[in-house]
Design an enzyme around this catalytic site. Sequence first.
Site, PDB file in Angstrom:
ATOM      1  N   CYS A  17       0.988  -1.189   0.099  1.00  0.00           N
ATOM      2  CA  CYS A  17      -0.083  -0.024   0.049  1.00  0.00           C
ATOM      3  C   CYS A  17       0.764   1.298   0.114  1.00  0.00           C
ATOM      4  CB  CYS A  17      -0.927   0.054   1.136  1.00  0.00           C
ATOM      5  SG  CYS A  17      -2.094   1.519   1.455  1.00  0.00           S
TER       6      CYS A  17
ATOM      7  N   CYS B 266      -8.082   1.251  -0.135  1.00  0.00           N
ATOM      8  CA  CYS B 266      -7.456   0.228   0.988  1.00  0.00           C
ATOM      9  C   CYS B 266      -7.169  -1.182   0.508  1.00  0.00           C
ATOM     10  CB  CYS B 266      -8.350   0.514   2.320  1.00  0.00           C
ATOM     11  SG  CYS B 266      -7.803  -0.582   3.759  1.00  0.00           S
TER      12      CYS B 266
ATOM     13  N   ASN C 164     -22.622 -16.750  17.565  1.00  0.00           N
ATOM     14  CA  ASN C 164     -21.368 -17.064  16.546  1.00  0.00           C
ATOM     15  C   ASN C 164     -20.924 -18.508  16.986  1.00  0.00           C
ATOM     16  OD1 ASN C 164     -19.517 -16.301  14.068  1.00  0.00           O
ATOM     17  ND2 ASN C 164     -17.902 -16.603  15.993  1.00  0.00           N
TER      18      ASN C 164
ATOM     19  N   ASP D 214     -24.288  -9.492  33.365  1.00  0.00           N
ATOM     20  CA  ASP D 214     -23.018  -8.742  33.178  1.00  0.00           C
ATOM     21  C   ASP D 214     -21.868  -9.608  33.814  1.00  0.00           C
ATOM     22  OD1 ASP D 214     -20.835  -6.897  33.361  1.00  0.00           O
ATOM     23  OD2 ASP D 214     -22.172  -5.706  35.310  1.00  0.00           O
TER      24      ASP D 214
ATOM     25  N   ASP E  74     -14.974 -16.236  25.389  1.00  0.00           N
ATOM     26  CA  ASP E  74     -14.564 -15.403  24.447  1.00  0.00           C
ATOM     27  C   ASP E  74     -14.754 -13.900  24.654  1.00  0.00           C
ATOM     28  OD1 ASP E  74     -13.828 -14.436  21.843  1.00  0.00           O
ATOM     29  OD2 ASP E  74     -15.641 -14.780  20.917  1.00  0.00           O
TER      30      ASP E  74
ATOM     31  N   CYS F 195      -8.209 -12.161  22.512  1.00  0.00           N
ATOM     32  CA  CYS F 195      -7.804 -11.220  21.644  1.00  0.00           C
ATOM     33  C   CYS F 195      -6.798 -10.315  22.281  1.00  0.00           C
ATOM     34  CB  CYS F 195      -8.860 -10.123  21.091  1.00  0.00           C
ATOM     35  SG  CYS F 195      -9.910  -9.381  22.304  1.00  0.00           S
TER      36      CYS F 195
END
Length: 442
Positions: free
Chosen positions: A78, A163, A307, A350, A372, A398
Amino acid sequence: MSSPGAPRRAHAPEECARVVALTHEGEGIVREGKAVFIPGALPGETVRFVRTRRHRRHDEGRLIEVLEPAAARVAPRCAHFGVCGGCRLQHLASDTQLALKQTELAESLAQVQCARWLEPLAGPVWGYRRRARLGAKYVAKKGRVVVGFRERNAPYVADLQHCDVLRAPVGEWIGPLGDLIGALEIRAQLPQIEVAVADNVTALVLRVLSPPSAADRERLRAFAVRHGARLYLQSGGLETIEPLDPAGATEPLYYALEQFDLRLEFRPSDFVQVNGVINRALVARAVELLAPGPGDAVLDLYCGLGNFTLPLARSGARVVGVEGEAALIERARGNAARNGIGNAEFHVADLSKPPDPDLPWLRGPFSHVLLDPPRVGAREVLATVAALEPRRVLYISCHPGSLARDLGILVHEHGFSLQAAGIIDMFPHTGHVESLALLERP
């Protein structure tokens, strides 16, 4: 003496040193003396640099010259690389990116013995990103609107024309979007565009600080027709999102998980995994590793719109999904009904604090648990998970730091063993390290 974070003086001396590692943000690390983080530098390289900012534990540096390049250095694809903050590692070969991320995960988990390292989940490295938040800014000096990600280490919108990591067709719409917004009467009151590329249509949510005029609406409508896009306007919070053309927004956005004969509907502001190809592979691996069957019960914490919950339910096990956002639970229940799944139930809770053990959704027993969580991890629910005494726990992460902390708690305090772990290349060309880990009771 300069205070922490203050710019160094202009006459800071040049230094030469070898780069030994990368930060989580993809900056090269030099450890000769006080550590220096240098954007654009790669492990194994000898570089010339200057220190530009001081911090308590490290300095920031500016790369002047690569004296000895790494064998894995490649030319960035890019033209905006180095200015745009959307990518940090286009100058590093993709296979080496994977190897470095795997090394980072292994180093993060050094205090937890792992029985088996999984092959990385990898896929396309270009045109993969189906969710994004783009900035839009009318720049009077340029006489036009710029659209793009934020600049690297700066609050400005990078002036992009295309992009390469955005999923088609959005990557080629950057320039046309700038032209569109520049032609609007509210060009200075449209600061943000949310992108959601579904399997059936591409949605753009335009954040508008002032309502568009009738003429502006016609311009927006013409762009939508010309490009086959679906446009939404957002005047305030998420509850204010509405389609520009309600009559043309009848079919919900969706993505398919073909291996499980599932179609999951979502709204343009909902969280969905950013990389559709990798998400399909991740869901398949999660089901394979957990391996539930009829007679089992699975607890899916931080379940979103289903998911993982719904594919796990295809195994015949009873599955309970729990999520803190009520709107996502509503979507999950709708997805279960539309896909004919009656062995999954969903609850709002929560999960940022320890759950009350008397809550209805905690009435087990549960043989399997899937976690997750967001970047902060799942510390608050770990004792609850351990008390359920599941045979297997699959943790999808993550952030390597919170993963290492939480696995350490499960292994050292609750008697689990780490059976397998590996990385997920959800964000190629960035420093983000996503991973999954399978734990079992001995």
